[in-house]
Design an enzyme around this catalytic site. Sequence first.
Site, mmCIF file in Angstrom:
data_model
loop_
_atom_site.group_PDB
_atom_site.id
_atom_site.type_symbol
_atom_site.label_atom_id
_atom_site.label_comp_id
_atom_site.label_asym_id
_atom_site.label_seq_id
_atom_site.Cartn_x
_atom_site.Cartn_y
_atom_site.Cartn_z
ATOM 1 N N ASP A 40 23.692 -16.565 -22.108
ATOM 2 C CA ASP A 40 23.169 -15.818 -23.161
ATOM 3 C C ASP A 40 24.243 -15.571 -23.902
ATOM 4 O OD1 ASP A 40 21.107 -13.662 -24.681
ATOM 5 O OD2 ASP A 40 22.811 -12.597 -23.765
ATOM 6 N N GLU A 112 18.875 -20.384 -21.016
ATOM 7 C CA GLU A 112 20.184 -19.892 -21.209
ATOM 8 C C GLU A 112 21.045 -20.122 -19.940
ATOM 9 O OE1 GLU A 112 19.314 -16.063 -23.965
ATOM 10 O OE2 GLU A 112 18.923 -15.951 -21.889
#
Length: 229
Positions: A40, A112
């Site tokens: 992320d 992610e």
Amino acid sequence: MKDTVPGIDYCFDDPQLLNEALTHRSAGSSNNERLEFLGDSILNFVTAARLFERYPDASEGDLSRMRARLVRGSTLAEIASALDLGRHILLGGGEKKSGGFRRNSILADGFEALLGAIFLDGGFAACREVIVSRIDPLIDRLPHVDELKDAKTRLQEWLQARGFQLPRYSLVREEGADHAKVFFVSCELEDVGAAAEASGASRRKAEQAAAARMLDQLQPPTKDEQAGI
């Protein structure tokens, strides 16, 4: 030994990183949550850098809105779906039965985590290449930045441009049980003499809906307004 990432032109030197990236927390204590955290952060950085490069005249606020559109959960889930990532994510029995492989949050988190694993396995340049290959086409399709602003922001700017007072939002009522409550909010413009009401699953969502409804009511500016008279 090398393993290929599903749908991505990248091969892992350490297949265990790929396995970890594709293991949801419902499948055990060794899962992709830490890799998701790492991915992320890298995704946000690379996306911000690409927007900074491609929009040299954009303001900080505009860049933030564009980045938010690109890295939001639904967008990442679309990327993951295009990679057919859900088919490869290892889920616990309950998640598997409930169709977790189609859930946006699981798909977005998996993508992610995959980025985090690529970073650890191949370094920043390899991870950046994968991100850019997926994000650049989405940047090309971004709507005008004004369309990325939420309804409350657009309404506020419309009013400020005409020297009007800011809107007043009031909670009209709440309906439903605590776990499924619906909020009804009114948006009032004293200077314009207009009001709009809308509902939502939270007060914030109801306010946004009311602002959007108010914007629909407002007429385009007159020629005098456009001329600043």
